[in-house]
Motif scaffolding. Structure first.
Motif: not given
Ligand SMILES: C[S@@+](CC[C@H](N)C(=O)[O-])C[C@H]1O[C@@H](n2cnc3c(N)ncnc32)[C@H](O)[C@@H]1O
Length: 275
Positions: A172-186, A205-212
């Protein structure tokens, strides 16, 4: 000294949060709290309650304030260096338990939630868990000690320092897009960026891991990756099919019906072609 009922009535917090914090500072169960509305709250407990209240009003989650979160029926210690384990990740654990691998690699272990929950339920499974963050690994270590399980923890950027063969690789690696504004403040203000963001579309990261994994001499029999659903589903599935053309690729839905886990059942035939 103010009474339980008065403090609850006067709090600016949601009733449930106020009850949780009051129960915590008084060391009362919810039933005990409910049964003693006239209990006079000692000064030190009241001061702690007000500190929790203040912190909660900044948007911090209850789990982050209390420093613990329940996951898969276990109590995990959490701090500012790890992602607070999410209920949807229990799907990944359930799927691992169904497969019952003899060995597991948990990539990006964070608090150790996945690795430790699996080890508790499959004590004979050999488990290696890694993270690029030493501070996160310290939390995972602490949780494995608190919960009495043995796991091998390794500081590694994805598979860079990982050797050996595994029946199953889960992440369960990070998968939130860098410019996401949908995250809760918490989340956005209090959880580590390293645990959240995964590049422009969230899937670097998911692509990189799958390639590896696709380049490993000895591929795992199964790969299970959590991701964010929605637009990521088709992109990730297509990418996995290109890398693992002879393998079975499935998408698993979480309880909310959102595509949540990519499952690859690696074809041994495919493995033979590549070795
Ligand atoms: C979304 S959090 C998940 C944590 C935990 N697996 C869970 O399910 O609660 C992602 C984790 O991946 C780690 N991480 C980020 N980049 C990484 C990398 N390149 N290699 C290994 N771990 C990484 C972060 O430090 C973080 O602990």
């Amino acid at each position: 000294m103010p009474k339980v009922s008065e403090v609850l009535a006067g709090s600016l917090l949601d009733r449930l949060d106020a009850e949780l914090f009051l129960g915590e500072v008084l060391n009362f169960t919810p039933t005990e709290l409910f049964a003693q509305p006239d209990f006079a709250i000692p000064e030190t407990a009241l001061a702690r309650f007000h500190a929790f209240e203040k912190s909660r009003l900044t948007g911090k989650s209850v789990a982050a304030i209390l420093g613990r979160k329940e996951f898969f029926g276990l109590d995990f210690f959490v701090n500012e260096n790890v992602l607070i384990p999410r209920p949807e990740t229990e799907l990944l654990v359930e799927e691992i338990l169904k497969i019952a691998p003899r060995s597991l690699l948990d990539v990006g272990t964070g608090s150790g939630a996945i690795a430790i929950s699996v080890k508790k339920n499959l004590p004979h499974c050999h488990i290696v868990a890694n993270d690029v963050s030493p501070a996160a690994l310290a939390v995972a270590q602490k949780n494995s000690q608190n919960l009495g399980v043995e796991i091998e923890f390794i500081e590694s950027d994805l598979l860079e320092k990982i050797s050996g063969e595994f029946d199953l690789v889960a992440a369960n690696l990070p998968y939130v897009p860098d410019d996401s504004h949908e995250l809760q403040k918490s989340v956005a203000d209090f959880e580590p960026r390293l645990a959240l963001f995964g590049g422009a579309d969230g899937m670097d990261l998911l692509r990189c891991l799958l390639r590896q994994i696709s380049k490993l001499a000895q591929k795992p029999k199964f790969v299970l990756l959590e991701f964010g659903g929605g637009v990521q589903t088709e992109i990730l599935e297509k990418f996995a099919r290109e890398l693992f053309p002879d393998s079975e690729i499935t998408i698993l839905l979480d309880l909310a019906g959102i595509a949540r886990v990519l499952k690859i059942t690696c074809s041994m035939e495919h493995e033979a072609h590549n070795t």
